[in-house]
Design a protein around this motif. Structure first.
Motif, PDB file in Angstrom:
ATOM      1  N   HIS A 132      -1.373  -0.613  44.861  1.00  0.00           N
ATOM      2  CA  HIS A 132      -1.559  -2.020  44.499  1.00  0.00           C
ATOM      3  C   HIS A 132      -2.367  -2.151  43.205  1.00  0.00           C
ATOM      4  CE1 HIS A 132      -0.005  -3.120  48.462  1.00  0.00           C
ATOM      5  NE2 HIS A 132      -0.846  -2.251  48.988  1.00  0.00           N
ATOM      6  N   TYR A 133      -3.333  -1.286  43.043  1.00  0.00           N
ATOM      7  CA  TYR A 133      -4.163  -1.343  41.832  1.00  0.00           C
ATOM      8  C   TYR A 133      -3.350  -0.960  40.605  1.00  0.00           C
ATOM      9  CZ  TYR A 133      -8.222  -0.691  38.806  1.00  0.00           C
ATOM     10  OH  TYR A 133      -9.130  -0.785  37.775  1.00  0.00           O
ATOM     11  N   LEU A 134      -2.541   0.085  40.729  1.00  0.00           N
ATOM     12  CA  LEU A 134      -1.689   0.476  39.602  1.00  0.00           C
ATOM     13  C   LEU A 134      -0.669  -0.621  39.285  1.00  0.00           C
ATOM     14  CD1 LEU A 134      -1.036   4.238  40.444  1.00  0.00           C
ATOM     15  CD2 LEU A 134      -2.608   3.285  38.728  1.00  0.00           C
ATOM     16  N   GLY A 135      -0.144  -1.261  40.313  1.00  0.00           N
ATOM     17  CA  GLY A 135       0.772  -2.369  40.079  1.00  0.00           C
ATOM     18  C   GLY A 135       0.082  -3.528  39.372  1.00  0.00           C
ATOM     19  N   LEU A 136      -1.175  -3.801  39.749  1.00  0.00           N
ATOM     20  CA  LEU A 136      -1.932  -4.857  39.076  1.00  0.00           C
ATOM     21  C   LEU A 136      -2.145  -4.538  37.603  1.00  0.00           C
ATOM     22  CD1 LEU A 136      -3.688  -7.443  39.175  1.00  0.00           C
ATOM     23  CD2 LEU A 136      -5.602  -5.986  39.857  1.00  0.00           C
ATOM     24  N   LEU A 137      -2.511  -3.285  37.299  1.00  0.00           N
ATOM     25  CA  LEU A 137      -2.718  -2.887  35.899  1.00  0.00           C
ATOM     26  C   LEU A 137      -1.415  -2.962  35.113  1.00  0.00           C
ATOM     27  CD1 LEU A 137      -5.089   0.200  36.331  1.00  0.00           C
ATOM     28  CD2 LEU A 137      -5.696  -2.134  35.661  1.00  0.00           C
ATOM     29  N   LEU A 138      -0.311  -2.563  35.726  1.00  0.00           N
ATOM     30  CA  LEU A 138       0.983  -2.645  35.051  1.00  0.00           C
ATOM     31  C   LEU A 138       1.352  -4.093  34.754  1.00  0.00           C
ATOM     32  CD1 LEU A 138       3.583  -1.287  34.036  1.00  0.00           C
ATOM     33  CD2 LEU A 138       4.472  -1.429  36.379  1.00  0.00           C
ATOM     34  N   GLY A 139       1.175  -4.960  35.740  1.00  0.00           N
ATOM     35  CA  GLY A 139       1.474  -6.369  35.514  1.00  0.00           C
ATOM     36  C   GLY A 139       0.582  -6.982  34.449  1.00  0.00           C
ATOM     37  N   LEU A 140      -0.713  -6.632  34.470  1.00  0.00           N
ATOM     38  CA  LEU A 140      -1.635  -7.148  33.457  1.00  0.00           C
ATOM     39  C   LEU A 140      -1.253  -6.647  32.071  1.00  0.00           C
ATOM     40  CD1 LEU A 140      -4.253  -8.677  32.800  1.00  0.00           C
ATOM     41  CD2 LEU A 140      -5.514  -6.557  33.239  1.00  0.00           C
ATOM     42  N   GLY A 141      -0.873  -5.363  31.977  1.00  0.00           N
ATOM     43  CA  GLY A 141      -0.469  -4.812  30.682  1.00  0.00           C
ATOM     44  C   GLY A 141       0.776  -5.488  30.141  1.00  0.00           C
ATOM     45  N   LEU A 142       1.750  -5.738  31.028  1.00  0.00           N
ATOM     46  CA  LEU A 142       2.977  -6.412  30.586  1.00  0.00           C
ATOM     47  C   LEU A 142       2.697  -7.843  30.147  1.00  0.00           C
ATOM     48  CD1 LEU A 142       5.570  -5.172  33.240  1.00  0.00           C
ATOM     49  CD2 LEU A 142       5.538  -4.638  30.787  1.00  0.00           C
ATOM     50  N   LEU A 143       1.856  -8.553  30.892  1.00  0.00           N
ATOM     51  CA  LEU A 143       1.533  -9.931  30.546  1.00  0.00           C
ATOM     52  C   LEU A 143       0.853 -10.009  29.178  1.00  0.00           C
ATOM     53  CD1 LEU A 143       1.453 -12.894  31.474  1.00  0.00           C
ATOM     54  CD2 LEU A 143      -0.775 -12.415  32.505  1.00  0.00           C
ATOM     55  N   VAL A 192      -5.481  -1.433  28.492  1.00  0.00           N
ATOM     56  CA  VAL A 192      -5.456  -1.481  29.952  1.00  0.00           C
ATOM     57  C   VAL A 192      -5.615  -0.084  30.553  1.00  0.00           C
ATOM     58  CG1 VAL A 192      -3.993  -2.019  31.942  1.00  0.00           C
ATOM     59  CG2 VAL A 192      -4.105  -3.604  30.020  1.00  0.00           C
ATOM     60  N   ALA A 193      -5.063   0.930  29.878  1.00  0.00           N
ATOM     61  CA  ALA A 193      -5.152   2.296  30.389  1.00  0.00           C
ATOM     62  C   ALA A 193      -6.596   2.772  30.502  1.00  0.00           C
ATOM     63  CB  ALA A 193      -4.362   3.237  29.478  1.00  0.00           C
ATOM     64  N   TRP A 194      -7.495   2.220  29.700  1.00  0.00           N
ATOM     65  CA  TRP A 194      -8.904   2.595  29.793  1.00  0.00           C
ATOM     66  C   TRP A 194      -9.705   1.611  30.633  1.00  0.00           C
ATOM     67  CZ3 TRP A 194     -11.455   6.914  28.643  1.00  0.00           C
ATOM     68  CH2 TRP A 194     -10.771   7.876  27.903  1.00  0.00           C
ATOM     69  N   VAL A 195      -9.301   0.347  30.623  1.00  0.00           N
ATOM     70  CA  VAL A 195     -10.014  -0.627  31.453  1.00  0.00           C
ATOM     71  C   VAL A 195      -9.853  -0.289  32.935  1.00  0.00           C
ATOM     72  CG1 VAL A 195     -10.020  -3.042  32.217  1.00  0.00           C
ATOM     73  CG2 VAL A 195      -9.948  -2.501  29.775  1.00  0.00           C
ATOM     74  N   GLY A 196      -8.679   0.209  33.316  1.00  0.00           N
ATOM     75  CA  GLY A 196      -8.421   0.522  34.719  1.00  0.00           C
ATOM     76  C   GLY A 196      -9.427   1.496  35.313  1.00  0.00           C
ATOM     77  N   PRO A 197      -9.544   2.725  34.763  1.00  0.00           N
ATOM     78  CA  PRO A 197     -10.513   3.669  35.340  1.00  0.00           C
ATOM     79  C   PRO A 197     -11.958   3.236  35.136  1.00  0.00           C
ATOM     80  CG  PRO A 197      -9.427   4.607  33.410  1.00  0.00           C
ATOM     81  CD  PRO A 197      -8.688   3.372  33.753  1.00  0.00           C
ATOM     82  N   LEU A 198     -12.258   2.551  34.016  1.00  0.00           N
ATOM     83  CA  LEU A 198     -13.624   2.080  33.809  1.00  0.00           C
ATOM     84  C   LEU A 198     -14.002   1.016  34.838  1.00  0.00           C
ATOM     85  CD1 LEU A 198     -13.803   1.872  29.905  1.00  0.00           C
ATOM     86  CD2 LEU A 198     -14.966   3.507  31.401  1.00  0.00           C
ATOM     87  N   ALA A 199     -13.050   0.154  35.196  1.00  0.00           N
ATOM     88  CA  ALA A 199     -13.322  -0.868  36.212  1.00  0.00           C
ATOM     89  C   ALA A 199     -13.619  -0.212  37.561  1.00  0.00           C
ATOM     90  CB  ALA A 199     -12.134  -1.816  36.330  1.00  0.00           C
ATOM     91  N   LEU A 200     -12.879   0.854  37.898  1.00  0.00           N
ATOM     92  CA  LEU A 200     -13.163   1.573  39.143  1.00  0.00           C
ATOM     93  C   LEU A 200     -14.551   2.201  39.111  1.00  0.00           C
ATOM     94  CD1 LEU A 200      -9.819   3.403  40.006  1.00  0.00           C
ATOM     95  CD2 LEU A 200     -10.861   1.465  41.172  1.00  0.00           C
ATOM     96  N   LEU A 201     -14.918   2.775  37.944  1.00  0.00           N
ATOM     97  CA  LEU A 201     -16.244   3.370  37.816  1.00  0.00           C
ATOM     98  C   LEU A 201     -17.333   2.319  37.993  1.00  0.00           C
ATOM     99  CD1 LEU A 201     -17.982   5.841  37.165  1.00  0.00           C
ATOM    100  CD2 LEU A 201     -17.734   5.264  34.726  1.00  0.00           C
ATOM    101  N   ILE A 202     -17.131   1.156  37.414  1.00  0.00           N
ATOM    102  CA  ILE A 202     -18.102   0.062  37.570  1.00  0.00           C
ATOM    103  C   ILE A 202     -18.181  -0.379  39.023  1.00  0.00           C
ATOM    104  CG2 ILE A 202     -18.569  -2.352  36.966  1.00  0.00           C
ATOM    105  CD1 ILE A 202     -17.269  -1.748  34.234  1.00  0.00           C
ATOM    106  N   HIS A 203     -17.023  -0.467  39.654  1.00  0.00           N
ATOM    107  CA  HIS A 203     -16.987  -0.909  41.059  1.00  0.00           C
ATOM    108  C   HIS A 203     -17.752   0.071  41.956  1.00  0.00           C
ATOM    109  CE1 HIS A 203     -15.534  -2.956  44.596  1.00  0.00           C
ATOM    110  NE2 HIS A 203     -14.952  -1.850  45.047  1.00  0.00           N
TER     111      HIS A 203
END
Length: 354
Positions: A15-26, A54-65
């Motif tokens: 679900h998280y990868l799908g969210l990042l993909l959708g955000l990147g496309l948008l 988005v490719a860097w925001v994704g893992p950084l967001a997980l690290l922050i979380h």
């Protein structure tokens, strides 16, 4: 109190990868519109720009979380330091990825001047960092609240089970002591008869121990305890003095109820009525299922002086056990009827074993 943790990867990663993909496309489609209006010719460029971000925001967001989940308090110095680190890692990683792709494609890449770039990306990263922190804290707060609710429910269930165990344990010693007292009276009159009573009592106790461990069982199983006890008491007092009538429908026999629920009321009938009077006492136990309710009735007649209407400890135990199992869904009525007493129980007619 346990702290919440991340669920298993298989539950959230797709679900998280799908969210990042959708955000990147948008973001890419929005940037592509501006890119076309500005006269851009390489239509893949807006997609590279946005997906590299988005490719860097994704893992950084997980690290922050994960970091927020481990920290008890988010002080402002830590937030500012985190925002700065997020900006540096995001910008450096994003442009490193862009330069690598442009180099592989043998295409020139000229980013904006450094001051403008730092101001633009810094402002975006500050907003992104704030959103990530806010969303992360909300997720952890919800998980913590769910964890507290689960622990509260588990504690409530354990307390209820402990209370039920205590109430169930009160039944057997009371029944045992009264039965032994009755047998002790016979011992001085008829040793063989007392021996038979002790054998029957031993078998009955084994069955009651097994029933107590189950917690809930069918009315059919409860009758398998009550009926031998009544036969035991008939042997003690004589069939003429103690007459027993059991009338239970097949539908009622299949319904569930707390184990040893009826043994104490029946035992009280023997204690208060038969043992204290010389006349004939008739005990009638009946049960019917009416829609989704189980109706049980215990009558005794032939008693000149019925026991007090409050029913004593046995009735209080009965009420507490039913309240612990069913809450307000169970009903207990006890009072005089004709020349004896009547106990009425009404509870949900469940066939579930759990």
């Amino acid at each position: 109190m346990h702290r919440p943790t991340l669920p298993p990867l298989r539950r959230w990663l797709p679900h998280y990868l799908g969210l990042l993909l959708g955000l990147g496309l948008l973001l890419s489609l929005a940037a592509w519109q501006d890119y076309r209006q500005a006269g851009g010719q390489q239509h893949w460029e807006p997609f590279l720009w946005e997906f590299s971000s988005v490719a860097w925001v994704g893992p950084l967001a997980l690290l922050i979380h994960l970091t927020i989940g481990r920290m008890r308090d988010l002080a402002w110095p830590w937030l500012l330091l985190g925002a700065l680190g997020f900006n540096l890692l995001h910008v450096s990683g994003m442009f490193a990825l862009r330069f690598a792709v442009y180099s592989l494609l043998d295409q020139p890449y000229q980013p904006d001047p450094l001051p403008d770039l730092l101001l633009y990306e810094g402002a975006k990263d500050l907003v992104s960092f704030g959103l990530i922190v806010g969303i992360s804290r909300g997720i952890w707060a919800v998980q913590q609240a769910n964890l507290q609710a689960q622990e509260l429910e588990r504690t409530r269930r354990e307390l209820a089970e402990a209370k039920l165990a205590r109430l169930s344990e009160q039944v057997q010693p009371h029944f045992l002591f009264n039965s032994l007292n009755l047998i002790a009276e016979v011992m001085h009159q008829d040793v063989e008869r007392a021996d038979r009573l002790l054998c029957d009592l031993a078998q009955l106790l084994r069955q009651s121990l097994a029933a107590q461990e189950r917690g809930l069982h069918r009315l059919e199983d409860e009758l398998a305890l009550v009926t031998p006890f009544l036969h035991l008491m008939q042997t003690r007092f004589g069939a003429e003095r103690l007459q027993v009538q059991i009338d239970v429908s097949p539908e009622a026999r299949a319904c569930m109820l707390p184990a040893l629920l009826l043994l104490a009321p029946v035992e009280n009938v023997i204690k208060h009525d038969v043992a204290r009077h010389q006349g004939r006492v008739q005990v009638q136990l009946s049960a019917r299922r009416v829609l989704d309710r189980l109706h049980i009735q215990l009558d005794n007649d032939g008693v000149d002086q019925p026991p007090p209407v409050d029913g004593g400890l046995g009735l209080r135990n009965l009420r507490e056990r039913l309240a612990a199992h069913y809450g307000d869904l169970a009903r207990v009525d006890f009072g005089p009827a004709d020349r004896g007493m009547r106990l009425r129980l009404e509870l949900p007619a469940s066939r579930d074993l759990a």
